[in-house]
Design a protein around this motif. Structure first.
Motif, PDB file in Angstrom:
ATOM      1  N   LYS A 194      21.324 -14.987  69.840  1.00 42.23           N
ATOM      2  CA  LYS A 194      20.843 -16.294  70.290  1.00 42.23           C
ATOM      3  C   LYS A 194      19.349 -16.382  70.007  1.00 42.23           C
ATOM      4  O   LYS A 194      18.552 -15.628  70.559  1.00 42.23           O
ATOM      5  CB  LYS A 194      21.117 -16.483  71.780  1.00 42.23           C
ATOM      6  CG  LYS A 194      22.603 -16.516  72.132  1.00 42.23           C
ATOM      7  CD  LYS A 194      22.822 -16.772  73.616  1.00 42.23           C
ATOM      8  CE  LYS A 194      24.317 -16.832  73.948  1.00 42.23           C
ATOM      9  NZ  LYS A 194      24.554 -17.105  75.388  1.00 42.23           N
ATOM     10  N   HIS A 196      15.894 -18.580  70.064  1.00 39.63           N
ATOM     11  CA  HIS A 196      15.281 -19.683  70.794  1.00 39.63           C
ATOM     12  C   HIS A 196      14.287 -20.414  69.901  1.00 39.63           C
ATOM     13  O   HIS A 196      13.559 -19.799  69.116  1.00 39.63           O
ATOM     14  CB  HIS A 196      14.582 -19.168  72.050  1.00 39.63           C
ATOM     15  CG  HIS A 196      15.529 -18.485  72.991  1.00 39.63           C
ATOM     16  ND1 HIS A 196      16.290 -19.164  73.913  1.00 39.63           N
ATOM     17  CD2 HIS A 196      15.873 -17.165  73.125  1.00 39.63           C
ATOM     18  CE1 HIS A 196      17.053 -18.308  74.587  1.00 39.63           C
ATOM     19  NE2 HIS A 196      16.818 -17.090  74.137  1.00 39.63           N
ATOM     20  N   SER A 200       9.577 -19.245  75.430  1.00 41.75           N
ATOM     21  CA  SER A 200       9.970 -19.944  76.662  1.00 41.75           C
ATOM     22  C   SER A 200       8.775 -20.595  77.333  1.00 41.75           C
ATOM     23  O   SER A 200       7.797 -19.936  77.698  1.00 41.75           O
ATOM     24  CB  SER A 200      10.632 -18.962  77.628  1.00 41.75           C
ATOM     25  OG  SER A 200      11.807 -18.437  77.067  1.00 41.75           O
ATOM     26  N   SER A 289      14.563 -25.790  64.273  1.00 40.72           N
ATOM     27  CA  SER A 289      13.938 -25.171  65.436  1.00 40.72           C
ATOM     28  C   SER A 289      13.510 -26.225  66.458  1.00 40.72           C
ATOM     29  O   SER A 289      13.725 -26.074  67.662  1.00 40.72           O
ATOM     30  CB  SER A 289      12.733 -24.348  64.997  1.00 40.72           C
ATOM     31  OG  SER A 289      12.034 -23.835  66.108  1.00 40.72           O
ATOM     32  N   GLN A 293      14.706 -26.963  70.387  1.00 43.46           N
ATOM     33  CA  GLN A 293      13.754 -27.026  71.496  1.00 43.46           C
ATOM     34  C   GLN A 293      14.012 -28.235  72.397  1.00 43.46           C
ATOM     35  O   GLN A 293      13.854 -28.162  73.615  1.00 43.46           O
ATOM     36  CB  GLN A 293      12.325 -27.113  70.954  1.00 43.46           C
ATOM     37  CG  GLN A 293      11.828 -25.857  70.273  1.00 43.46           C
ATOM     38  CD  GLN A 293      10.407 -26.051  69.759  1.00 43.46           C
ATOM     39  OE1 GLN A 293       9.562 -26.549  70.477  1.00 43.46           O
ATOM     40  NE2 GLN A 293      10.178 -25.685  68.511  1.00 43.46           N
ATOM     41  N   HIS A 300      19.966 -24.666  79.892  1.00 45.27           N
ATOM     42  CA  HIS A 300      18.948 -24.266  78.915  1.00 45.27           C
ATOM     43  C   HIS A 300      17.704 -25.129  79.109  1.00 45.27           C
ATOM     44  O   HIS A 300      17.467 -26.084  78.359  1.00 45.27           O
ATOM     45  CB  HIS A 300      19.478 -24.418  77.491  1.00 45.27           C
ATOM     46  CG  HIS A 300      20.759 -23.678  77.230  1.00 45.27           C
ATOM     47  ND1 HIS A 300      20.815 -22.303  77.176  1.00 45.27           N
ATOM     48  CD2 HIS A 300      22.023 -24.133  77.017  1.00 45.27           C
ATOM     49  CE1 HIS A 300      22.064 -21.934  76.927  1.00 45.27           C
ATOM     50  NE2 HIS A 300      22.814 -23.015  76.837  1.00 45.27           N
ATOM     51  N   PRO A 305      19.636 -22.466  72.613  1.00 47.49           N
ATOM     52  CA  PRO A 305      19.397 -21.494  71.531  1.00 47.49           C
ATOM     53  C   PRO A 305      20.291 -21.762  70.329  1.00 47.49           C
ATOM     54  O   PRO A 305      21.358 -22.381  70.441  1.00 47.49           O
ATOM     55  CB  PRO A 305      19.735 -20.153  72.193  1.00 47.49           C
ATOM     56  CG  PRO A 305      20.711 -20.492  73.269  1.00 47.49           C
ATOM     57  CD  PRO A 305      20.293 -21.846  73.781  1.00 47.49           C
ATOM     58  N   GLU A 307      22.818 -20.211  67.918  1.00 49.09           N
ATOM     59  CA  GLU A 307      23.700 -19.067  68.142  1.00 49.09           C
ATOM     60  C   GLU A 307      24.399 -18.625  66.860  1.00 49.09           C
ATOM     61  O   GLU A 307      24.849 -19.442  66.059  1.00 49.09           O
ATOM     62  CB  GLU A 307      24.745 -19.407  69.208  1.00 49.09           C
ATOM     63  CG  GLU A 307      24.129 -19.760  70.556  1.00 49.09           C
ATOM     64  CD  GLU A 307      25.178 -19.975  71.625  1.00 49.09           C
ATOM     65  OE1 GLU A 307      25.934 -19.028  71.917  1.00 49.09           O
ATOM     66  OE2 GLU A 307      25.251 -21.097  72.157  1.00 49.09           O
ATOM     67  N   PHE A 334      14.499 -13.951  70.628  1.00 44.51           N
ATOM     68  CA  PHE A 334      15.948 -13.984  70.507  1.00 44.51           C
ATOM     69  C   PHE A 334      16.575 -13.018  71.508  1.00 44.51           C
ATOM     70  O   PHE A 334      15.892 -12.182  72.103  1.00 44.51           O
ATOM     71  CB  PHE A 334      16.378 -13.605  69.079  1.00 44.51           C
ATOM     72  CG  PHE A 334      15.914 -12.235  68.653  1.00 44.51           C
ATOM     73  CD1 PHE A 334      16.626 -11.091  69.005  1.00 44.51           C
ATOM     74  CD2 PHE A 334      14.750 -12.079  67.917  1.00 44.51           C
ATOM     75  CE1 PHE A 334      16.188  -9.829  68.639  1.00 44.51           C
ATOM     76  CE2 PHE A 334      14.300 -10.818  67.545  1.00 44.51           C
ATOM     77  CZ  PHE A 334      15.025  -9.696  67.909  1.00 44.51           C
TER      78      PHE A 334
END
Length: 375
Positions: A194, A196, A200, A289, A293, A300, A305, A307, A334
């Motif tokens: 996964k 991201h 974060s 990407s 987001q 989430h 993410p 996957e 990830f």
């Protein structure tokens, strides 16, 4: 020592390795094959960068006549010491770690006629250097000859370059799953990856200064449990038996994230190889990407993410395999973990499909009811 990402290169121009796809827009899966110009650019720039160890390996199938004429060892790895563009020539300086059996082909020490003063100056080779190079197993070879005589190119990058990285180890017993997984991959080792869209809560994007996105590198390393031996010390029968006992391992990458059971169309189809390392690259565009987001939910909060499912596969399972799986990323965090195991409750039913008895034909056939049926 820290394991480094290693990239195995196959040439798109080779008829035996014809490319099956070169971009994400293709209807065919991606693979590791690249154009010769792109390979040379990657090798030369990697050497100049300084954080990359480059090696090349010959094929196991070199005939005795080719071995004698070329001076090369079959199924053997050589170190690349330098990569230089000299006019129209692309030259690699190569070393045999055995410090003997040097190259005998074009631009070897035996082929002095091709060594013009300009070429010697460009490569920094003096007249007195040829004998020294021979004794050290060092030689210069044109890149086009490398394509002909060497099977694979390996680029080993310094792992410290990657901000995010993780490594897991695994064991694949020969009893796990069918001998050939052409139709069923459920028992193959599988991992959920996964990725991201950003760190974060940081809100930062994944692209570099050029805005072209980023890449995730996935390295599968098979543990080598046999000792490398000089084929000159083996009989022809023993050398052939050693080649026949090789393990051909690869990794297919699917855009999923869950355990898979049927081998559908992968995002990246691996190439089966007896080399101990297989590495693939997933390119994630800046737009992909950013889309991840902004796909925010209670589950989430920082975006959904991207996957993937990583599926290990063998061309024909012959023995237990111990392996290491490493993932590297310069910009995107990830998570890597094994896919959920197979259901604990399993039942195997053995039956038959016999013409005229239990083979009733398709659904439009009046004998369709004779086909095997299970409730």
């Amino acid at each position: 020592t820290r394991q480094s990402p290693l990239y195995i290169v196959f040439f798109a121009e080779d008829k035996t390795n014809s490319a099956s796809g070169s971009s994400s827009s293709s209807n065919k899966p991606l693979d590791n094959r690249q154009r010769e110009d792109d390979v040379w650019e990657r090798i030369s720039s990697a050497h100049k960068f300084g954080d990359c160890l480059i090696t090349i390996s010959t094929s196991n199938s070199l005939s005795e006549a080719v071995q004698e004429a070329s001076g090369l060892v079959p199924g053997h790895a050589y170190a690349v010491l330098n990569a230089v563009t000299a006019g129209t020539l692309r030259m690699l300086q190569v070393k045999n770690p055995w410090a003997r059996r040097s190259w005998k082909g074009r631009f070897s020490s035996k082929d002095r006629g091709r060594w013009t003063p300009g070429l010697q100056k460009a490569l920094g080779v003096a007249d007195s250097d040829f004998d020294k190079m021979d004794k050290q197993g060092i030689f210069w070879i044109d890149f086009s000859d490398c394509r002909e005589y060497f099977r694979s190119f390996f680029l080993n990058w310094n792992a410290a370059l990657f901000l995010f990285r993780t490594t897991v180890h695994g064991h694949w017993p020969v009893s796990q799953g069918p001998k050939i997984d052409t139709y069923y991959i459920g028992a193959c080792p599988q991992y959920s990856l996964k990725v991201h869209g950003s760190c974060s809560g940081s809100g930062s994007g994944s692209s570099d200064a050029s805005g072209v996105g980023t890449s995730i590198w996935i390295l599968l390393s098979r543990h080598v449990v046999t000792k490398d031996v000089d084929p000159d010390t083996l009989s022809s029968a023993a050398a052939a038996a050693l080649r026949d006992d090789e393990t051909y391992l690869t990794m297919h990458i699917y855009r999923d994230g869950q355990r898979l059971y049927a081998p559908g169309k992968p995002l990246i189809r691996g190439i089966y190889s007896s080399d101990p390392h297989v590495l693939s690259r997933i390119d994630i565009s800046e737009s992909e990407s950013k889309l991840a987001q902004h796909d925010v939910s209670l589950e989430h909060p920082h975006g959904k993410p991207i996957e993937y499912t990583l599926v290990l596969s063998q061309a024909e399972k012959r023995r237990d395999v111990y392996y290491t799986l490493s993932v590297y990323s310069t910009a995107l965090p990830f998570q890597l973990k094994p896919c959920p195991p197979l259901p604990s409750n399993q039942l195997t039913v053995t039956g038959g499909w016999k013409a005229g008895v239990t083979a009733g034909g398709n659904v439009n056939s009046r004998l369709f009811h004779q086909n095997p049926q299970y409730k």
